[in-house]
Design a protein around this motif. Structure first.
Motif, short mmCIF file in Angstrom:
data_model
loop_
_atom_site.label_atom_id
_atom_site.label_comp_id
_atom_site.label_asym_id
_atom_site.label_seq_id
_atom_site.Cartn_x
_atom_site.Cartn_y
_atom_site.Cartn_z
N UNK A 79 -38.37 -2.77 -3.42
CA UNK A 79 -37.96 -3.99 -2.73
C UNK A 79 -36.45 -3.93 -2.57
N UNK A 80 -35.99 -3.82 -1.32
CA UNK A 80 -34.57 -3.69 -1.00
C UNK A 80 -33.91 -2.56 -1.81
N UNK A 81 -34.65 -1.45 -1.97
CA UNK A 81 -34.11 -0.28 -2.65
C UNK A 81 -34.27 -0.26 -4.16
N UNK A 82 -34.80 -1.31 -4.76
CA UNK A 82 -35.01 -1.37 -6.21
C UNK A 82 -36.50 -1.15 -6.50
N UNK A 109 -27.56 -7.16 -10.98
CA UNK A 109 -26.75 -8.35 -10.65
C UNK A 109 -26.47 -8.38 -9.15
N UNK A 110 -26.11 -7.24 -8.58
CA UNK A 110 -25.89 -7.16 -7.14
C UNK A 110 -27.18 -7.43 -6.39
N UNK A 111 -28.28 -6.90 -6.90
CA UNK A 111 -29.60 -7.11 -6.29
C UNK A 111 -29.97 -8.60 -6.31
N UNK A 112 -29.73 -9.25 -7.44
CA UNK A 112 -29.99 -10.69 -7.56
C UNK A 112 -29.23 -11.46 -6.48
N UNK A 113 -27.95 -11.15 -6.31
CA UNK A 113 -27.14 -11.82 -5.30
C UNK A 113 -27.65 -11.53 -3.89
N UNK A 114 -28.05 -10.30 -3.64
CA UNK A 114 -28.58 -9.92 -2.32
C UNK A 114 -29.88 -10.67 -2.02
N UNK A 115 -30.80 -10.70 -2.98
CA UNK A 115 -32.07 -11.39 -2.77
C UNK A 115 -31.83 -12.89 -2.58
N UNK A 116 -30.97 -13.47 -3.41
CA UNK A 116 -30.66 -14.90 -3.30
C UNK A 116 -30.09 -15.23 -1.92
N UNK A 121 -30.92 -17.43 3.54
CA UNK A 121 -30.95 -17.30 5.00
C UNK A 121 -32.32 -17.69 5.55
N UNK A 122 -33.36 -17.27 4.87
CA UNK A 122 -34.73 -17.51 5.34
C UNK A 122 -35.24 -18.92 5.04
N UNK A 123 -34.89 -19.46 3.86
CA UNK A 123 -35.51 -20.70 3.40
C UNK A 123 -34.53 -21.84 3.15
N UNK A 157 -38.95 -18.17 -6.76
CA UNK A 157 -37.91 -18.09 -7.78
C UNK A 157 -37.33 -16.68 -7.86
N UNK A 158 -36.04 -16.61 -8.16
CA UNK A 158 -35.37 -15.35 -8.44
C UNK A 158 -34.72 -15.54 -9.81
N UNK A 159 -35.09 -14.69 -10.76
CA UNK A 159 -34.59 -14.82 -12.13
C UNK A 159 -33.94 -13.50 -12.56
N UNK A 160 -32.67 -13.58 -12.95
CA UNK A 160 -31.96 -12.43 -13.49
C UNK A 160 -31.78 -12.67 -14.98
#
Length: 178
Positions: A79-82, A109-116, A121-123, A157-160
């Motif tokens: 998912x997005x390279x992870x 941490x960068x991935x969390x920010x990217x997904x958020x 943008x979408x929601x 939800x996005x949880x880091x």
């Protein structure tokens, strides 16, 4: 009988649409808001494991490391390279929540920010953002959570989670509360 009819109709839709072909990647568009409810790949809440497998194009296997009723896709997905694993929880045989989980010591941490950012943008702006600190298996864990609430008691939800010593995990989940 109703379940059989729904299952047959669902299979026909999947076959006609060609959606049953599995890929090893998840995209932002797989996380959807349909009529105000959050879903993954249009899988209706309350779907059986067989219905879920038909839409996904993957066979699910029991996730022995998770709570009873939890199944996962055997292969790691991206998912997005992870790389991570996709879990599905069935309560009384019906889909109740799902999540993509990855464990790493770097880049989450960068991935969390990217997904958020992509979800915003979408929601739109998240409904809730908060941080928690606690102890898990003798380690201090700090978690940062963003949540987007939808209709029908659904949320995205996005949880880091950052542990000491450094072991980070990220969970991106969609759930439906009763």
């Amino acid at each position: 009988m109703r379940n059989k009819i729904c299952y047959i109709a669902l299979l026909i839709v999947v076959i006609i649409s060609g959606c049953s072909k599995a890929t090893d990647r998840i995209s932002i568009s797989d996380f959807q808001c349909i009529d105000g409810e959050y879903r993954f790949q249009s899988i209706p809440w309350g779907s059986s494991m067989q219905e879920t497998e038909a839409i996904l194009g993957y066979k699910l296997e029991e996730a022995k490391e998770a709570a009873p009723g939890t199944y996962k896709i055997a292969d790691k997905l991206s998912f997005l390279g992870i790389k991570g694993e996709m879990y599905f929880y069935f309560e009384e045989g019906e889909l109740a929540d799902l999540s993509f989980r990855s464990v790493s010591d770097e880049t989450l941490e960068e991935f969390y920010l990217q997904v958020s950012e992509e979800f915003s943008k979408s929601f739109g702006i998240s409904s809730n953002e908060h941080e928690n600190t606690g102890t898990y298996a003798g380690s201090t864990v700090k978690s940062t959570v963003q949540r987007w609430d939808g209709k029908g008691n659904t949320s995205l939800q996005v949880i880091l989670a950052k542990g000491e010593p450094t072991r980070h995990s990220i969970t991106i989940g969609i759930l439906k509360s009763k």
